[in-house]
Design a protein around this motif. Sequence first.
Motif, PDB file in Angstrom:
ATOM      1  N   LEU A 105       0.861  -1.188   0.000  1.00  0.00           N
ATOM      2  CA  LEU A 105       0.000   0.000   0.000  1.00  0.00           C
ATOM      3  C   LEU A 105       0.892   1.232   0.000  1.00  0.00           C
ATOM      4  O   LEU A 105       1.157   1.820   1.047  1.00  0.00           O
ATOM      5  CB  LEU A 105      -0.914   0.016   1.241  1.00  0.00           C
ATOM      6  CG  LEU A 105      -1.839  -1.175   1.444  1.00  0.00           C
ATOM      7  CD1 LEU A 105      -2.549  -1.062   2.786  1.00  0.00           C
ATOM      8  CD2 LEU A 105      -2.845  -1.246   0.313  1.00  0.00           C
ATOM      9  N   PRO A 106       1.398   1.652  -1.173  1.00  0.00           N
ATOM     10  CA  PRO A 106       2.365   2.753  -1.211  1.00  0.00           C
ATOM     11  C   PRO A 106       1.869   4.033  -0.564  1.00  0.00           C
ATOM     12  O   PRO A 106       2.652   4.821  -0.046  1.00  0.00           O
ATOM     13  CB  PRO A 106       2.656   2.943  -2.685  1.00  0.00           C
ATOM     14  CG  PRO A 106       1.610   2.199  -3.416  1.00  0.00           C
ATOM     15  CD  PRO A 106       1.051   1.169  -2.489  1.00  0.00           C
ATOM     16  N   GLU A 107       0.566   4.252  -0.535  1.00  0.00           N
ATOM     17  CA  GLU A 107       0.009   5.459   0.088  1.00  0.00           C
ATOM     18  C   GLU A 107      -0.528   5.185   1.490  1.00  0.00           C
ATOM     19  O   GLU A 107      -1.121   6.053   2.114  1.00  0.00           O
ATOM     20  CB  GLU A 107      -1.107   6.014  -0.789  1.00  0.00           C
ATOM     21  CG  GLU A 107      -0.624   6.420  -2.179  1.00  0.00           C
ATOM     22  CD  GLU A 107      -1.764   6.806  -3.095  1.00  0.00           C
ATOM     23  OE1 GLU A 107      -2.818   7.241  -2.604  1.00  0.00           O
ATOM     24  OE2 GLU A 107      -1.588   6.674  -4.314  1.00  0.00           O
ATOM     25  N   GLY A 108      -0.358   3.954   1.995  1.00  0.00           N
ATOM     26  CA  GLY A 108      -0.937   3.584   3.278  1.00  0.00           C
ATOM     27  C   GLY A 108      -2.448   3.529   3.164  1.00  0.00           C
ATOM     28  O   GLY A 108      -3.010   3.751   2.088  1.00  0.00           O
ATOM     29  N   PRO A 109      -3.142   3.248   4.253  1.00  0.00           N
ATOM     30  CA  PRO A 109      -4.606   3.149   4.178  1.00  0.00           C
ATOM     31  C   PRO A 109      -5.326   4.500   4.262  1.00  0.00           C
ATOM     32  O   PRO A 109      -6.535   4.556   4.145  1.00  0.00           O
ATOM     33  CB  PRO A 109      -4.963   2.275   5.380  1.00  0.00           C
ATOM     34  CG  PRO A 109      -3.881   2.538   6.353  1.00  0.00           C
ATOM     35  CD  PRO A 109      -2.645   2.796   5.529  1.00  0.00           C
ATOM     36  N   GLN A 110      -4.591   5.604   4.466  1.00  0.00           N
ATOM     37  CA  GLN A 110      -5.174   6.943   4.561  1.00  0.00           C
ATOM     38  C   GLN A 110      -6.379   6.961   5.499  1.00  0.00           C
ATOM     39  O   GLN A 110      -7.522   7.140   5.074  1.00  0.00           O
ATOM     40  CB  GLN A 110      -5.538   7.465   3.182  1.00  0.00           C
ATOM     41  CG  GLN A 110      -4.308   7.514   2.290  1.00  0.00           C
ATOM     42  CD  GLN A 110      -4.529   8.311   1.038  1.00  0.00           C
ATOM     43  OE1 GLN A 110      -5.529   8.979   0.867  1.00  0.00           O
ATOM     44  NE2 GLN A 110      -3.575   8.250   0.147  1.00  0.00           N
ATOM     45  N   LEU A 111      -6.098   6.758   6.768  1.00  0.00           N
ATOM     46  CA  LEU A 111      -7.134   6.708   7.789  1.00  0.00           C
ATOM     47  C   LEU A 111      -7.590   8.106   8.186  1.00  0.00           C
ATOM     48  O   LEU A 111      -6.809   9.053   8.132  1.00  0.00           O
ATOM     49  CB  LEU A 111      -6.603   5.989   9.032  1.00  0.00           C
ATOM     50  CG  LEU A 111      -6.115   4.567   8.778  1.00  0.00           C
ATOM     51  CD1 LEU A 111      -5.390   4.043   9.996  1.00  0.00           C
ATOM     52  CD2 LEU A 111      -7.269   3.681   8.423  1.00  0.00           C
ATOM     53  N   PRO A 112      -8.840   8.230   8.611  1.00  0.00           N
ATOM     54  CA  PRO A 112      -9.280   9.541   9.101  1.00  0.00           C
ATOM     55  C   PRO A 112      -8.537   9.879  10.392  1.00  0.00           C
ATOM     56  O   PRO A 112      -8.214   9.000  11.170  1.00  0.00           O
ATOM     57  CB  PRO A 112     -10.771   9.346   9.365  1.00  0.00           C
ATOM     58  CG  PRO A 112     -11.000   7.882   9.409  1.00  0.00           C
ATOM     59  CD  PRO A 112      -9.870   7.225   8.679  1.00  0.00           C
ATOM     60  N   SER A 113      -8.261  11.151  10.619  1.00  0.00           N
ATOM     61  CA  SER A 113      -7.509  11.522  11.822  1.00  0.00           C
ATOM     62  C   SER A 113      -8.413  11.726  13.013  1.00  0.00           C
ATOM     63  O   SER A 113      -9.582  11.747  12.960  1.00  0.00           O
ATOM     64  CB  SER A 113      -6.708  12.779  11.578  1.00  0.00           C
ATOM     65  OG  SER A 113      -7.440  13.747  10.893  1.00  0.00           O
TER      66      SER A 113
END
Length: 128
Positions: A120-128
């Motif tokens: 996952l090159p961008e990571g999971p992009q979790l909400p902060s």
Amino acid sequence: MKCLRIYATPDGESHFAEIHLPTTKVAVHPDVVPFDVTASYPASRVRITHIPAGMREVSWHTVPEPVLTVRLDGPVDYETSEGERRHVTAGSFVLVEDTHGKGHLSRHSPQAQTVIWISLPEGPQLPS
């Protein structure tokens, strides 16, 4: 949905965190109760890894990019650079994001194991 995360801070120390992957109810099949489904995350590659029997310990290492690992069979014990340990069983998944620093240590069971690695090159992009 809970997920174990291994990450590194700017000083290079690795740590654990429990993260929550948000889900929504999705009717995947007609006449079936809706499933809890996460968002879709861009992945660059998927690898299936066979860890041979008897491979007990993998020395300190980092990952080249964020990887979501899915354990199909066999447990593993992870250790961070600060000495904290976590036991992960088959059926679990771990987001490994310590791409720099001291890395983490992996201790495998004596049995052979199969693990799916999803880059996952961008990571999971979790909400902060």
